[in-house]
Motif scaffolding. Structure first.
Motif, PDB file in Angstrom:
ATOM      1  N   MET A 111      74.643 -24.325 -16.044  1.00 41.76           N
ATOM      2  CA  MET A 111      75.362 -23.761 -14.993  1.00 41.76           C
ATOM      3  C   MET A 111      74.423 -24.101 -13.745  1.00 41.76           C
ATOM      4  O   MET A 111      73.217 -23.625 -13.587  1.00 41.76           O
ATOM      5  N   GLY A 112      75.095 -24.452 -12.680  1.00 42.11           N
ATOM      6  CA  GLY A 112      74.689 -24.715 -11.515  1.00 42.11           C
ATOM      7  C   GLY A 112      74.389 -23.495 -10.570  1.00 42.11           C
ATOM      8  O   GLY A 112      75.185 -22.217 -10.700  1.00 42.11           O
ATOM      9  N   PHE A 113      73.692 -23.401  -9.494  1.00 44.02           N
ATOM     10  CA  PHE A 113      73.594 -22.318  -8.446  1.00 44.02           C
ATOM     11  C   PHE A 113      74.914 -22.122  -8.011  1.00 44.02           C
ATOM     12  O   PHE A 113      75.130 -20.882  -7.590  1.00 44.02           O
ATOM     13  N   ASP A 114      75.819 -23.190  -7.699  1.00 42.55           N
ATOM     14  CA  ASP A 114      77.027 -22.767  -6.881  1.00 42.55           C
ATOM     15  C   ASP A 114      77.767 -22.001  -8.033  1.00 42.55           C
ATOM     16  O   ASP A 114      78.548 -20.785  -7.486  1.00 42.55           O
ATOM     17  N   ARG A 115      77.864 -22.120  -9.179  1.00 38.04           N
ATOM     18  CA  ARG A 115      78.738 -21.262 -10.261  1.00 38.04           C
ATOM     19  C   ARG A 115      78.132 -19.902 -10.291  1.00 38.04           C
ATOM     20  O   ARG A 115      78.847 -19.061 -10.192  1.00 38.04           O
ATOM     21  N   VAL A 116      76.764 -19.971 -10.314  1.00 39.70           N
ATOM     22  CA  VAL A 116      76.148 -18.525 -10.103  1.00 39.70           C
ATOM     23  C   VAL A 116      76.621 -17.706  -8.957  1.00 39.70           C
ATOM     24  O   VAL A 116      76.933 -16.503  -9.189  1.00 39.70           O
ATOM     25  N   ASP A 117      76.524 -18.287  -7.913  1.00 43.33           N
ATOM     26  CA  ASP A 117      76.866 -17.845  -6.721  1.00 43.33           C
ATOM     27  C   ASP A 117      78.172 -17.213  -6.822  1.00 43.33           C
ATOM     28  O   ASP A 117      78.774 -16.357  -6.324  1.00 43.33           O
ATOM     29  N   GLU A 118      79.120 -18.127  -7.069  1.00 41.37           N
ATOM     30  CA  GLU A 118      80.918 -17.648  -7.394  1.00 41.37           C
ATOM     31  C   GLU A 118      80.804 -16.540  -8.081  1.00 41.37           C
ATOM     32  O   GLU A 118      81.693 -15.617  -7.830  1.00 41.37           O
ATOM     33  N   LEU A 119      80.294 -16.496  -9.363  1.00 41.11           N
ATOM     34  CA  LEU A 119      80.326 -15.428 -10.449  1.00 41.11           C
ATOM     35  C   LEU A 119      79.517 -14.237  -9.626  1.00 41.11           C
ATOM     36  O   LEU A 119      80.277 -12.982  -9.897  1.00 41.11           O
ATOM     37  N   LYS A 120      78.723 -14.221  -8.891  1.00 38.30           N
ATOM     38  CA  LYS A 120      77.902 -12.892  -8.342  1.00 38.30           C
ATOM     39  C   LYS A 120      79.191 -12.425  -7.468  1.00 38.30           C
ATOM     40  O   LYS A 120      78.933 -11.233  -7.318  1.00 38.30           O
ATOM     41  N   LYS A 121      79.658 -13.340  -6.727  1.00 38.04           N
ATOM     42  CA  LYS A 121      80.361 -12.906  -5.508  1.00 38.04           C
ATOM     43  C   LYS A 121      81.753 -12.175  -6.222  1.00 38.04           C
ATOM     44  O   LYS A 121      82.159 -11.091  -5.767  1.00 38.04           O
ATOM     45  N   LYS A 122      82.235 -12.708  -7.164  1.00 37.29           N
ATOM     46  CA  LYS A 122      83.383 -12.176  -7.940  1.00 37.29           C
ATOM     47  C   LYS A 122      82.910 -10.659  -8.559  1.00 37.29           C
ATOM     48  O   LYS A 122      83.615  -9.450  -8.486  1.00 37.29           O
ATOM     49  N   LEU A 123      81.659 -10.651  -8.999  1.00 41.57           N
ATOM     50  CA  LEU A 123      81.032  -9.250  -9.432  1.00 41.57           C
ATOM     51  C   LEU A 123      81.052  -8.377  -8.385  1.00 41.57           C
ATOM     52  O   LEU A 123      81.205  -7.085  -8.567  1.00 41.57           O
ATOM     53  N   ASP A 124      80.320  -8.643  -7.228  1.00 41.91           N
ATOM     54  CA  ASP A 124      80.066  -7.936  -6.061  1.00 41.91           C
ATOM     55  C   ASP A 124      81.615  -7.156  -5.545  1.00 41.91           C
ATOM     56  O   ASP A 124      81.371  -6.109  -5.064  1.00 41.91           O
ATOM     57  N   GLU A 125      82.749  -8.019  -5.855  1.00 35.09           N
ATOM     58  CA  GLU A 125      84.093  -7.362  -5.383  1.00 35.09           C
ATOM     59  C   GLU A 125      84.325  -6.148  -6.036  1.00 35.09           C
ATOM     60  O   GLU A 125      85.114  -5.619  -5.597  1.00 35.09           O
ATOM     61  N   HIS A 126      83.806  -5.780  -7.064  1.00 37.34           N
ATOM     62  CA  HIS A 126      84.046  -4.796  -7.835  1.00 37.34           C
ATOM     63  C   HIS A 126      83.257  -3.616  -7.644  1.00 37.34           C
ATOM     64  O   HIS A 126      83.353  -2.604  -8.156  1.00 37.34           O
ATOM     65  N   GLY A 127      82.400  -3.640  -6.527  1.00 35.32           N
ATOM     66  CA  GLY A 127      81.615  -2.674  -5.972  1.00 35.32           C
ATOM     67  C   GLY A 127      80.313  -2.515  -7.070  1.00 35.32           C
ATOM     68  O   GLY A 127      80.087  -3.187  -7.906  1.00 35.32           O
ATOM     69  N   PRO A 128      79.265  -1.590  -6.540  1.00 29.77           N
ATOM     70  CA  PRO A 128      78.165  -1.334  -7.071  1.00 29.77           C
ATOM     71  C   PRO A 128      78.338  -0.948  -8.464  1.00 29.77           C
ATOM     72  O   PRO A 128      79.371   0.006  -8.931  1.00 29.77           O
ATOM     73  N   LEU A 129      77.669  -1.280  -9.624  1.00 29.21           N
ATOM     74  CA  LEU A 129      77.642  -0.648 -10.861  1.00 29.21           C
ATOM     75  C   LEU A 129      77.086   0.820 -10.922  1.00 29.21           C
ATOM     76  O   LEU A 129      76.227   0.938  -9.945  1.00 29.21           O
ATOM     77  N   ASP A 130      77.727   1.560 -11.787  1.00 32.14           N
ATOM     78  CA  ASP A 130      77.255   2.884 -11.791  1.00 32.14           C
ATOM     79  C   ASP A 130      75.782   2.962 -12.131  1.00 32.14           C
ATOM     80  O   ASP A 130      75.291   2.085 -13.054  1.00 32.14           O
ATOM     81  N   PRO A 131      74.921   3.599 -11.494  1.00 33.71           N
ATOM     82  CA  PRO A 131      73.337   3.615 -11.786  1.00 33.71           C
ATOM     83  C   PRO A 131      72.846   3.701 -13.318  1.00 33.71           C
ATOM     84  O   PRO A 131      71.968   2.949 -13.692  1.00 33.71           O
ATOM     85  N   ALA A 132      73.562   4.821 -14.031  1.00 33.47           N
ATOM     86  CA  ALA A 132      73.254   4.863 -15.389  1.00 33.47           C
ATOM     87  C   ALA A 132      73.636   3.659 -16.414  1.00 33.47           C
ATOM     88  O   ALA A 132      72.948   3.144 -17.085  1.00 33.47           O
ATOM     89  N   LEU A 133      74.789   2.939 -15.890  1.00 35.96           N
ATOM     90  CA  LEU A 133      75.183   1.669 -16.552  1.00 35.96           C
ATOM     91  C   LEU A 133      74.172   0.792 -16.288  1.00 35.96           C
ATOM     92  O   LEU A 133      73.774  -0.133 -17.007  1.00 35.96           O
ATOM     93  N   ALA A 134      73.958   0.451 -15.191  1.00 33.01           N
ATOM     94  CA  ALA A 134      72.903  -0.238 -14.530  1.00 33.01           C
ATOM     95  C   ALA A 134      71.475  -0.494 -15.366  1.00 33.01           C
ATOM     96  O   ALA A 134      70.869  -1.283 -15.779  1.00 33.01           O
ATOM     97  N   GLU A 135      71.095   0.853 -15.500  1.00 30.62           N
ATOM     98  CA  GLU A 135      70.089   1.058 -16.170  1.00 30.62           C
ATOM     99  C   GLU A 135      70.202   0.730 -17.872  1.00 30.62           C
ATOM    100  O   GLU A 135      69.072  -0.079 -18.037  1.00 30.62           O
ATOM    101  N   LYS A 136      71.068   1.049 -18.256  1.00 27.84           N
ATOM    102  CA  LYS A 136      71.303   0.839 -19.491  1.00 27.84           C
ATOM    103  C   LYS A 136      71.499  -0.691 -19.944  1.00 27.84           C
ATOM    104  O   LYS A 136      70.793  -1.329 -20.669  1.00 27.84           O
TER     105      LYS A 136
END
Length: 142
Positions: free
Chosen positions: A1-26
């Motif tokens: 997977m190229g960096f462009d694809r990683v950046d694209e997926l990261k952007k999609k993830l960021d659109e959903h807002g930050p993860l709940d801190p407890a979920l992020a830690e888990k």
């Protein structure tokens, strides 16, 4: 997977807002255990995924498991923690940081070489890749 694809997926993830801190830690803990297990398994460590989790929780497992295998798991997780701290402080990835990661990974297993450049040539079993000659490693790192 190229960096462009990683950046694209990261952007999609960021659109959903930050993860709940407890979920992020888990999730961090799950990946810390899995990364440790898989990395060590590649090197021949026989701890199972569950045994790796148990060791990282501070318990011991028996059944013919060596102290070296315990150290490999604990050390790897400690190196992950250190690397996360380096990244969170936005510190550069320097030669000193890399040598400290190496130290953390092999301390109590090979103290004589922990955090040092190798002093002999090595081969990687099952691989066509030939690592650089030990005499050139330091020069290639800078």
């Amino acid at each position: 997977m190229g960096f462009d694809r990683v950046d694209e997926l990261k952007k999609k993830l960021d659109e959903h807002g930050p993860l709940d801190p407890a979920l992020a830690e888990k999730l961090r803990e799950v990946y810390r255990v899995e990364w440790t297990y898989h990395s060590n398994a590649l090197e021949g460590n026989t701890l199972t995924l569950l045994e790796t989790k148990i060791v990282l929780e501070g318990l011991t497992v028996g059944h013919g498991k060596s102290l070296k295998e315990h150290f490999e798991a604990v050390n790897h997780a400690e190196a992950i923690d250190y690397l996360e701290a380096v990244v969170s402080k936005n510190e550069p990835l320097t030669e000193q940081v890399l040598k400290h990661i190496h130290y953390l990974v092999i301390k109590n297993i090979d103290n004589q070489n922990a955090g040092q450049y190798r002093k002999r040539n090595v081969r990687i079993s099952g691989s066509q890749h030939v690592p650089p000659d030990f005499l050139t490693v330091q020069d290639e790192m800078v």
